[in-house]
Design a protein around this motif. Structure first.
Motif, PDB file in Angstrom:
ATOM      1  N   SER A   1       4.222  -4.371   2.009  1.00  7.33           N
ATOM      2  CA  SER A   1       5.073  -5.557   1.959  1.00  7.33           C
ATOM      3  C   SER A   1       6.513  -5.190   1.614  1.00  7.33           C
ATOM      4  O   SER A   1       7.460  -5.864   2.025  1.00  7.33           O
ATOM      5  CB  SER A   1       4.551  -6.551   0.914  1.00  7.33           C
ATOM      6  N   TYR A   2       6.678  -4.135   0.827  1.00  9.05           N
ATOM      7  CA  TYR A   2       8.022  -3.677   0.455  1.00  9.05           C
ATOM      8  C   TYR A   2       8.826  -3.354   1.717  1.00  9.05           C
ATOM      9  O   TYR A   2       9.981  -3.767   1.871  1.00  9.05           O
ATOM     10  CB  TYR A   2       7.917  -2.434  -0.438  1.00  9.05           C
ATOM     11  N   PHE A   3       8.204  -2.611   2.639  1.00 13.22           N
ATOM     12  CA  PHE A   3       8.904  -2.256   3.882  1.00 13.22           C
ATOM     13  C   PHE A   3       9.154  -3.476   4.741  1.00 13.22           C
ATOM     14  O   PHE A   3      10.211  -3.626   5.343  1.00 13.22           O
ATOM     15  CB  PHE A   3       8.090  -1.215   4.671  1.00 13.22           C
ATOM     16  N   PRO A  51      -0.610 -13.073   2.792  1.00  8.21           N
ATOM     17  CA  PRO A  51      -0.679 -11.803   3.509  1.00  8.21           C
ATOM     18  C   PRO A  51       0.365 -10.791   3.022  1.00  8.21           C
ATOM     19  O   PRO A  51       0.369  -9.672   3.479  1.00  8.21           O
ATOM     20  CB  PRO A  51      -0.404 -12.215   4.956  1.00  8.21           C
ATOM     21  N   PHE A  52       1.257 -11.219   2.106  1.00 10.91           N
ATOM     22  CA  PHE A  52       2.294 -10.325   1.598  1.00 10.91           C
ATOM     23  C   PHE A  52       2.326 -10.371   0.089  1.00 10.91           C
ATOM     24  O   PHE A  52       1.925 -11.355  -0.521  1.00 10.91           O
ATOM     25  CB  PHE A  52       3.685 -10.786   2.042  1.00 10.91           C
ATOM     26  N   ARG A  53       2.891  -9.330  -0.481  1.00  7.77           N
ATOM     27  CA  ARG A  53       3.270  -9.402  -1.885  1.00  7.77           C
ATOM     28  C   ARG A  53       4.474  -8.500  -2.068  1.00  7.77           C
ATOM     29  O   ARG A  53       4.363  -7.306  -2.121  1.00  7.77           O
ATOM     30  CB  ARG A  53       2.116  -8.951  -2.781  1.00  7.77           C
ATOM     31  N   PHE A  97       2.945  -3.310   9.446  1.00  7.05           N
ATOM     32  CA  PHE A  97       2.078  -2.676   8.447  1.00  7.05           C
ATOM     33  C   PHE A  97       1.508  -1.365   8.985  1.00  7.05           C
ATOM     34  O   PHE A  97       1.511  -0.347   8.301  1.00  7.05           O
ATOM     35  CB  PHE A  97       0.937  -3.623   8.051  1.00  7.05           C
ATOM     36  N   GLN A  98       1.039  -1.391  10.230  1.00  6.75           N
ATOM     37  CA  GLN A  98       0.471  -0.177  10.812  1.00  6.75           C
ATOM     38  C   GLN A  98       1.530   0.913  10.928  1.00  6.75           C
ATOM     39  O   GLN A  98       1.309   2.069  10.581  1.00  6.75           O
ATOM     40  CB  GLN A  98      -0.142  -0.491  12.194  1.00  6.75           C
ATOM     41  N   TYR A  99       2.702   0.491  11.386  1.00  4.36           N
ATOM     42  CA  TYR A  99       3.782   1.447  11.586  1.00  4.36           C
ATOM     43  C   TYR A  99       4.129   2.163  10.275  1.00  4.36           C
ATOM     44  O   TYR A  99       4.239   3.386  10.206  1.00  4.36           O
ATOM     45  CB  TYR A  99       5.023   0.734  12.147  1.00  4.36           C
TER      46      TYR A  99
END
Lengths: 64, 415
Positions: free
Chosen positions: B242-244, B89-91, B203-205
């Motif tokens: 994913s960075y955030f 779910p991330f990268r 993610f939404q935020y």
């Protein structure tokens, strides 16, 4: 001995400059610059410490 | 006194063990001496090699093309209700290998150099002062909820440009991500549901915030990442979000735990507290020792890209090695009296931030935060003692302290 800094890896953490200020200087570009790439034998221990302390393991010490 | 263990039953990865006893230092000490490269099997995860020596972790970390991050980021213990998704779910940086890792890292790395973070010192100073002012006058508090969790959160939120009214929400997502395996943060949901809730919330935020920052960039890190390009292209959605996620979570929990564990170490070693009070110039080495002592990240894993050897032990391509950083930081071959908390320790070549390609991006920020916090604590905290049990997080990834009730006397700031 010859000192090499991998500038791709270097991120200016400046641990080298603490260990061996005679050899390394981190400038405004956030990269370690060599004040000499052939430091005298008397600085060997300091350079070895810089190699060990570099967080990114960007410094290599080569024998000639 | 060395404890004896059987290699058939020794446990260094079960999360319950960490919740109950804290770090398994007796077990690691045993492994360093008798089986430093140890094949570990656990019913709820794929087998792995447990690596416990400082030199071996450095050796592995220096070779990011031989020991990859991508295939297995850490040793994760599956739980009932866990359903590890087939697609990750991330990268983010931690899942990437060279050369991609370097390209993504360079987007923000200059913000985190010693020079980059120095600009933040007065801001961090003000944040820490405010947090301490808020509890001044009280004679007890939960050091985690009232102090140590608030400062790193405020700092990373400021860096990202997150408005104050959303900080509490950010804090909750962080807790749920790191503490997903701990019942306190699940609120009746399963591990998987807890982790998903936090991820989707974040993610939404940041999807919304990125849209704003593309329209009107400010100087914050969100603007930098939102408008960044890798190989001439904007970041794909998954990598972008994913960075955030990584910045928020990594910037929060680790510093909080170093702060809490640091105060605990000072409470347990009053001579060192007194020493720091008398010699404030020791603050930098004290911070290094606190980081070594607490080593908040317990482990990350690497996967061998081809057959290799560690300390004479054959490692096959595809097998993973688990790097136990707290063990390396008690290695008798590297540290004199490793189980002594010594704020003057020098040199202190701990690897709590890792080393090499994946060296902690936020290390200089974390150091500065800890320096500011402990400088103020030493100045203002006349005394502190435990007022109840230290409650540990049920996790074998991050060594967390959830609650640490203390009795204290905190003086108003001078000036």
């Amino acid at each position: 001995m010859k000192v090499i800094v991998d500038l791709q890896l270097c991120e200016g953490n400046a641990r080298c400059m603490e260990a061996a200020p005679e050899v390394f200087e981190v400038r405004d570009d956030d990269k370690a610059h060599l004040l000499t790439d052939h430091p005298p034998e008397s600085l060997r221990e300091k350079v070895k410490l810089a190699v060990r302390m570099c967080p990114r393991q960007a410094i290599t010490l080569k024998e000639e | 006194m060395e404890k004896q263990f059987s290699l058939d039953t020794i446990d260094v990865i079960g999360p319950d063990h960490y919740a109950r006893n804290g770090y398994p230092h007796p077990e690691w000490t045993y492994l360093r001496k008798h089986k430093p490269v140890f094949w570990c099997e656990h019913p709820n995860t794929d087998p792995f090699w447990a690596i416990t020596k400082h030199a071996d972790i450095v050796h592995i970390s220096r070779q990011p093309r031989l020991f990859l991050n991508g295939p297995r980021l850490l040793v994760f213990i599956n739980e009932p209700g866990m359903d590890l998704a087939p697609t990750p779910p991330f990268r983010h940086l931690l899942d990437m290998d060279p050369p991609e890792h370097g390209e993504y890292r360079a987007i923000v790395s200059r913000k985190f150099t010693p020079r980059g973070v120095r600009e933040l010192e007065s801001q961090i100073d003000a944040i820490a002062k405010k947090v301490l002012d808020d509890v001044t006058g009280r004679d007890r508090c939960d050091f985690v909820l009232d102090i140590s969790s608030k400062i790193p959160l405020a700092v990373i939120a400021e860096l990202l440009g997150v408005p104050h009214e959303d900080w509490e929400q950010l804090f909750q997502w962080t807790n749920e991500t790191i503490g997903g395996t701990d019942p306190e943060f699940q609120q009746g949901a399963s591990v998987q549901e807890t982790l998903d809730r936090a991820r989707l919330g974040l993610f939404q935020y940041f999807t919304d915030m990125v849209a704003q920052r593309i329209k009107r960039p400010t100087g914050d890190i969100t603007s930098i990442v939102a408008n960044a390009k890798v190989n001439g292209q904007p970041l794909p959605q998954l990598e972008l979000l994913s960075y955030f996620f990584l910045l928020v979570v990594a910037g929060n929990e680790t510093t909080r735990n170093a702060t809490t564990g640091g105060l605990l170490a000072l409470i347990e070693n009053p001579d060192q507290w007194e020493r720091l009070r008398k010699n404030p110039s020791l603050i930098k080495s004290a911070v290094e020792e606190i980081v070594r002592w607490t080593t908040p990240v317990i482990q990350f894993a690497r996967t061998a890209a081809q057959d290799t050897e560690i300390r004479g032990q054959k490692i096959k391509a595809g097998e993973s090695v688990c790097l136990f950083y707290p063990s390396a930081n008690r290695d008798e071959e590297v540290f004199g009296e490793p189980f002594k908390f010594d704020i003057g320790r020098n040199p202190n070549p701990h690897i709590a931030f890792g080393i090499g390609e994946h060296f902690c991006l936020g290390a200089n920020l974390a150091r500065l935060e800890l320096e500011v916090i402990f400088r103020q604590l030493v100045e203002r905290m006349e005394y502190a003692e435990l007022a109840g049990p230290v409650e540990r997080l049920r996790s074998s990834f991050v060594g967390g302290i959830k609650h640490m009730p203390i009795r204290m006397k905190l003086n108003p700031a001078r000036n």
